[in-house]
Design an enzyme around this catalytic site. Structure first.
Site, short mmCIF file in Angstrom:
data_model
loop_
_atom_site.label_atom_id
_atom_site.label_comp_id
_atom_site.label_asym_id
_atom_site.label_seq_id
_atom_site.Cartn_x
_atom_site.Cartn_y
_atom_site.Cartn_z
CG ASP A 1 40.52 37.63 44.78
OD1 ASP A 1 40.54 36.84 43.83
OD2 ASP A 1 41.54 38.11 45.30
CG ASP B 1 43.79 41.21 48.37
OD1 ASP B 1 43.43 40.64 47.32
OD2 ASP B 1 44.90 41.04 48.89
CG ASP C 1 40.39 41.55 43.53
OD1 ASP C 1 40.15 40.73 42.64
OD2 ASP C 1 41.05 41.30 44.56
#
Length: 789
Positions: A327, A523, A527
């Site tokens: 990410d 995080d 996600d």
């Protein structure tokens, strides 16, 4: 029903704890009984009592047969035919052919090997248990003038807690009264003390190594950082990972081979003793247990580095991974806005402008206001308490500071004007930054540029990950394509997927998994589905019971991305040691089996030889605790302190570099008196602050880095940059002398001055970034007060 479940879970936990405490006692008793039987038999044999000796040795052998049969039965229940079968055959064989001494030696080997393996596993998992043992159970809550000790479960948000010297911070919170000095090594792996000022956040699990301080709780115990880490540590252990099942995989061919060699020796020689001798040296009970010892050692080392791995399976998969998906926000970037530049109107100072804006924003809950205040406090700027504060949601804050009415927030583009303000707008659009305008008495006097910056250690971490074997680096983000591509270009990523929803991320992960072992790093709550879909999910920073932490196989307990590279190195090193231990041990056993088959190794001597092999291989497996020396870059405490000092100087110098650009901009407009004054100011910055900083790095920092980085070549290019900075500064000095002599900047000087000023501005910014990525990331991110700046 829920209460019954809790009671049952508590009872199961109590039984498991009791069993774990009883196991070492049973292991020691097993060793003591077999050693006693062997020793008593030896004493009886030396005194001439052969029958008594045989009885003692037979007793020791029978004592070992019983648990060995149990272990074989347990393996068969799991539908596995393990190598413990060879131990049973060799023990029974020694009884049948009358080699009672060999049987007793095998019994001692079996008992000692199991005990050694268990002790090694306990030693390897020491750091995991330490996380559980140091978990706080009580807190001291202050109500008025009364302080009471309460169970941790009773702490609520906004409680005022007292943390005494030497105590573990019980819950997440913010410092209330004085500067707190804490040791965060349990969470970050960095054995250093850091200071947390009033209002700074402090995570649960850190140790108070200073005086007592008060903490305002911002989370309950269950939602705090350390509780999440403890839950993960309770699950961590050498579960039945593929590498741990090496014993069963090898047993598929090793057991038939051992029986074939033993049978061949019996048929060729007509001696059953030779067959038993082969089985004796083929007994690898503790031998192949070296593989799980190496894996547990890897888990332990990872925990010390600030990485919690749920299982041995996750550790092995991490070591086999070839594709990494990440990410962007919060993983490759910091995940929250930071001040990247402070631009003041001509005649104003950027530092004073930042202090003014932070003073106004102190009472605002807005995320940009928090970033501005944090930046000012980090620089040590004294803030003024604002009065008559008014906040307009979505627009900004207005307050009176030192008699001036100051506004901080958004302004319509068409009201900003031109000149320096238009330059701010253009730069913000190019950099993808947000603007917080600062107005005094309704007139714009400056602007603060904020953006979610790239993590300082991200580029170096990407290089380390490629060196660790990852050949495909992919970024998934819900952000727009332009900033995503900019980050990917800087980091050298192979693929970018922008504007991705959580469902899109899961689909992308599944697509990558079809081709390779895939690791996903994220995080946020969004996600969590992608982390669960990946072969190995890695959560950045454990924040209590967040969805991403719960869905992940690996949790980085600190927000340092380079811990992921550490985890990769640890995983690959542990797997290498595990395979090495198993293969070397098996090879030595095969050689001993051949020697025994030709009659050169009697059963008793073979048992002693096999014991030595087993001990050596298990001790080799414990090397995984130390890590791979080829990837372990360590700097001394003194060098680490030096790195932090120069890093802090960079933070203070970075904004002042704008003086070089401002001087050049004025030269472009007109080489008048204002341009000359600006040039003098820029030159003073170079001579008084930047050059001393660069010279100190050259004479102090670079020599200190030569050893950990493997020689002076690692800093040679940076030294060349220092020389270029000096050359350009000397050139500006010469131009300034000419201008002062003639009373003004001459037209023929302008082009060269522009090249020097713009060149230095770009060179210094790039040089700062290079040093921060290559060198400063070797130390933790906590800055110290700079000297001389």
């Amino acid at each position: 029903m829920a209460e019954r479940t809790v009671v049952m879970h508590t009872e199961e936990t109590r039984i498991a704890r009791w069993a774990s405490q009883l196991r070492p006692i049973v292991e020691l008793a097993f060793v003591a009984l077999t050693v006693t039987a062997l020793a008593c038999g030896g004493i009886a044999w030396l005194s001439g009592s052969r029958k008594v000796a045989d009885v003692s040795w037979i007793t020791g052998t029978v004592l070992a047969v019983v648990p060995a049969v149990v272990w074989v039965g347990m393996a068969l229940r799991r539908r596995r035919l393990g190598v413990d079968v060879i131990a049973v055959l060799s023990l029974v064989g020694t009884l049948l052919v009358g080699e009672y001494l060999a049987g007793a030696l095998i019994a001692v080997m079996l008992a000692g090997g199991r005990a050694l393996d268990a002790a090694a596993s306990r030693r390897a998992s020491h750091d995991l248990r330490a996380l559980l043992e140091r978990a706080p159970r009580f807190a001291r809550r202050r109500t008025g003038t009364q302080v009471e000790v309460i169970p941790l479960s009773e702490v609520t948000v906004d409680d005022l807690l007292l943390v005494g010297p030497g105590e573990v911070v019980p819950v997440d919170g913010r410092v209330v009264d004085v500067v707190a000095v804490v040791d965060e090594s349990a969470l970050t792996g960095e054995p250093v003390q850091v200071e947390r000022g009033v209002g700074d956040p402090v995570r649960s699990g850190v140790l108070n190594v200073g005086g007592a301080f008060e903490l305002r709780a911002t989370a309950t115990a269950d939602d705090s950082t350390y509780a999440g880490i403890v839950r993960l540590a309770q699950q961590a252990g050498a579960e039945n990972a593929p590498i741990v099942r090496l014993a069963d995989r090898y047993a598929a061919w090793f057991l038939p081979l051992a029986l074939l060699i033993a049978g061949g020796a019996w048929l060729a020689s007509g001696s059953a003793v030779r067959a038993v001798a082969v089985l004796v040296v083929a007994t690898p009970c503790p031998l192949l247990l070296a593989a799980p010892v190496a894996i547990v050692s890897g888990l332990s080392r990872a925990s010390r580095a600030g990485v919690i791995v749920r299982s041995g399976g996750a550790l092995e998969n991490l070591g086999n991974a070839t594709t990494l998906v990440m990410d962007k926000t919060g993983t490759l970037t910091m995940g929250q806005p930071r001040v990247v530049d402070v631009v003041a109107a001509p005649g104003d100072e950027p530092t004073e402008l930042l202090r003014l804006a932070a003073s106004v924003d102190q009472l605002s809950p807005h995320v940009l206001a928090e970033a501005i205040v944090t930046e000012a406090l980090t620089r040590g700027l004294p803030l003024t308490v604002p009065t008559d504060v008014r906040e307009e949601p979505g627009r900004g804050v207005t307050a009176t500071v030192a008699g001036r009415r100051v506004f901080v927030g958004k302004l319509p583009v068409d009201t900003v004007g031109s000149g320096w303000a238009r330059g701010v707008i253009n730069r913000a659009q190019l950099d993808g930054a947000a603007i917080a305008w600062v107005c005094a008495e309704s007139d714009p006097v400056g602007a603060v540029l904020l953006r979610d910056p790239l993590r300082r250690n991200a580029p170096r971490t990407m290089r380390r990950l490629r060196e660790a074997g990852l050949n495909r680096l992919v970024m998934l983000t819900g952000d727009r394509a332009e900033p995503a591509r900019e980050v990917a270009t800087v980091l050298g990523l192979d693929e970018v997927y922008a504007e991705q929803s959580p469902a899109d991320k899961v689909a992308a992960i599944r697509s990558e998994r079809r081709h390779a072992v895939t690791v996903m790093v994220g995080d946020g709550i969004n996600d969590a589905p992608a982390l669960a879909a990946a072969t190995v999910g890695v959560a950045m920073g454990a924040r209590g019971a967040t969805a991403s932490s719960e869905a992940a196989d690996v949790v980085l307990t600190t927000d340092r991305l380079d811990r992921l590279a550490d985890a990769m190195d640890i995983a690959r090193w542990s797997r290498r040691i595990a395979v090495q231990s198993a293969v070397v041990g098996m090879s030595l056993s095969l050689v001993a089996m051949v020697i025994a088959a030709v009659g050169w190794l009697p059963p008793a001597a073979g048992a002693l030889l096999q014991e030595g092999i087993d001990v050596a291989v298990i001790l080799n497996a414990l090397r995984a605790l130390r890590g791979d020396p080829a990837t372990d870059v360590q700097v001394s405490a003194q060098t680490g302190q030096m790195l932090r000092r120069f890093s802090a100087e960079h933070d203070q110098l970075r904004d002042d570099l704008g003086q070089l650009r401002d001087a050049a901009d004025l030269l472009v407009t007109a080489p008048d008196a204002a341009a000359l004054e600006s040039l003098i100011t820029a030159h003073r910055l170079l001579v008084d602050r930047i050059l001393p900083h660069e010279q100190a790095e050259e004479s102090q920092l670079y020599p200190a880095l030569a050893h950990p980085l493997g020689g002076g070549e690692a800093t040679a290019t940076m030294s060349r940059t220092h020389a270029e900075i000096q050359r350009l500064t000397d050139r500006i000095s010469a131009h300034l002398s000419l201008a002062e002599t003639s009373g003004a900047i001459q037209a023929d000087q302008v082009d060269d001055l522009l090249a020097c000023l713009y060149g230095l501005y770009a060179l210094l910014r790039l040089h700062f970034v290079q040093e921060e990525e290559n060198y400063f990331t070797l130390a933790e991110d906590e800055p110290v007060a700079p000297d001389g700046i």
